[in-house]
Motif scaffolding. Structure first.
Motif, mmCIF file in Angstrom:
data_model
loop_
_atom_site.group_PDB
_atom_site.id
_atom_site.type_symbol
_atom_site.label_atom_id
_atom_site.label_comp_id
_atom_site.label_asym_id
_atom_site.label_seq_id
_atom_site.Cartn_x
_atom_site.Cartn_y
_atom_site.Cartn_z
ATOM 1 N N LEU A 153 -64.127 6.253 23.924
ATOM 2 C CA LEU A 153 -63.662 6.888 25.042
ATOM 3 C C LEU A 153 -64.382 8.210 25.216
ATOM 4 O O LEU A 153 -64.825 8.796 24.319
ATOM 5 N N LEU A 154 -64.804 8.675 26.465
ATOM 6 C CA LEU A 154 -65.424 9.798 26.827
ATOM 7 C C LEU A 154 -64.400 10.809 27.509
ATOM 8 O O LEU A 154 -63.927 10.773 28.535
ATOM 9 N N HIS A 155 -64.106 11.806 26.767
ATOM 10 C CA HIS A 155 -62.962 12.515 27.214
ATOM 11 C C HIS A 155 -63.731 13.816 28.109
ATOM 12 O O HIS A 155 -64.922 14.323 27.569
ATOM 13 N N ILE A 156 -63.339 14.155 29.142
ATOM 14 C CA ILE A 156 -64.226 15.131 30.031
ATOM 15 C C ILE A 156 -63.009 16.355 30.276
ATOM 16 O O ILE A 156 -61.803 16.090 30.588
ATOM 17 N N ASP A 180 -64.773 9.159 19.535
ATOM 18 C CA ASP A 180 -64.790 9.393 20.901
ATOM 19 C C ASP A 180 -65.668 10.718 21.077
ATOM 20 O O ASP A 180 -66.006 11.488 20.115
ATOM 21 N N THR A 194 -71.129 8.337 30.443
ATOM 22 C CA THR A 194 -70.178 7.562 31.228
ATOM 23 C C THR A 194 -70.361 6.031 31.096
ATOM 24 O O THR A 194 -69.522 5.125 30.773
ATOM 25 N N ALA A 229 -69.467 4.788 27.209
ATOM 26 C CA ALA A 229 -68.112 4.831 27.050
ATOM 27 C C ALA A 229 -67.431 3.618 27.671
ATOM 28 O O ALA A 229 -67.676 3.064 28.691
ATOM 29 N N GLN A 251 -64.284 3.793 28.574
ATOM 30 C CA GLN A 251 -63.539 4.490 29.729
ATOM 31 C C GLN A 251 -63.711 6.130 29.564
ATOM 32 O O GLN A 251 -64.066 6.506 28.434
ATOM 33 N N THR A 252 -63.502 6.658 30.560
ATOM 34 C CA THR A 252 -63.491 8.190 30.681
ATOM 35 C C THR A 252 -62.129 8.642 30.760
ATOM 36 O O THR A 252 -61.273 7.860 31.523
ATOM 37 N N SER A 303 -59.934 12.059 32.031
ATOM 38 C CA SER A 303 -60.056 13.636 32.485
ATOM 39 C C SER A 303 -59.079 14.505 31.888
ATOM 40 O O SER A 303 -57.985 14.026 32.236
#
Lengths: 123, 96
Positions: free
Chosen positions: B2-5, B27, B86, B89, B91-92, B94
């Motif tokens: 996962l890409l956390h923003i 992640d 993105t 990943a 999923q992102t 936010s």
């Protein structure tokens, strides 16, 4: 990709009732998802756990609040209500203080919940 | 992965604490908007637990006059780099 991928919808609720509309927005997305036939899981995190405290009322100016919406979750068969245990204790609450039956989750489980849901809506 | 923003600075918000708690072992975290303040000076220490997996958006540091002030442990990406992250990943997520 974890092997136990869960293609239900995870709606993360991190804001408290009354103070902003974030919580209501998140609950609305959950209800719409359920109405469209998705399996919806809720995760209450941070101030979001305050949404579940019992005894909530309308706001001083008659604002509806979100507690009535929580009572509707069952009707939409949203029954997976996950609550961050640490956030609860930090705010002086226990599961007995909550309006709904919930599953408490600990630090180890939190990342797993995010990892296994393929669609996450963070409010 | 996962890409956390994250667009909140650890100096003024507790949201980064929950973001870090939600992150899995592989992640990644991308700091954008006011989140980039967390890439500068001692604030970057908040992210030592995810060293090598934390990025900051260059354009947002530039607009804040902090372009060369980011801590070495935090990698800069520009807008194209953001898009590339993105894409990698699954999923992102936010955190606003």
């Amino acid at each position: 990709m974890s092997d136990t991928t869960d293609n239900s919808m995870l709606v993360v609720l991190r804001h408290a009732p009354h103070g902003s509309s974030w919580l209501r927005e998140g609950l609305d997305v959950a209800l719409v998802g359920a109405a469209l036939g998705k399996k919806v899981h809720l995760l209450f995190l941070g101030d979001g756990v305050l949404a579940l405290a019992t005894g909530q009322q309308h706001g001083p100016l008659g604002q509806k609040g979100t507690h009535p919406t929580l009572d509707m979750l069952e009707m939409y068969d949203i029954d997976m209500i996950l609550v961050d245990g640490k956030a609860l204790t930090q705010r002086g609450l226990t599961a007995d203080d909550l309006q709904l039956p919930v599953s408490l989750i600990d630090d180890a489980t939190l990342p797993e919940i995010f990892a296994r849901h393929s669609s996450i809506y963070n409010f | 992965m996962l890409l956390h923003i994250l667009n909140r600075s650890p100096a003024s918000s507790r949201v980064p604490l929950d973001t870090l708690r939600a992150m899995g072992d592989n992640d990644w975290l991308l700091l954008i908007e006011d989140g980039v303040y967390g890439a500068v000076g001692p604030l970057a220490d908040e992210f030592t637990s995810i060293q090598g997996r934390v990025f900051a958006l260059k354009e947002d540091l530039v607009s804040r006059g902090l372009e060369n002030r980011h801590d070495a442990t935090i990698e800069l990406v520009d807008m194209d780099g953001f898009v590339a992250l993105t894409e990698q990943a699954t999923q992102t997520v936010s955190w606003y």
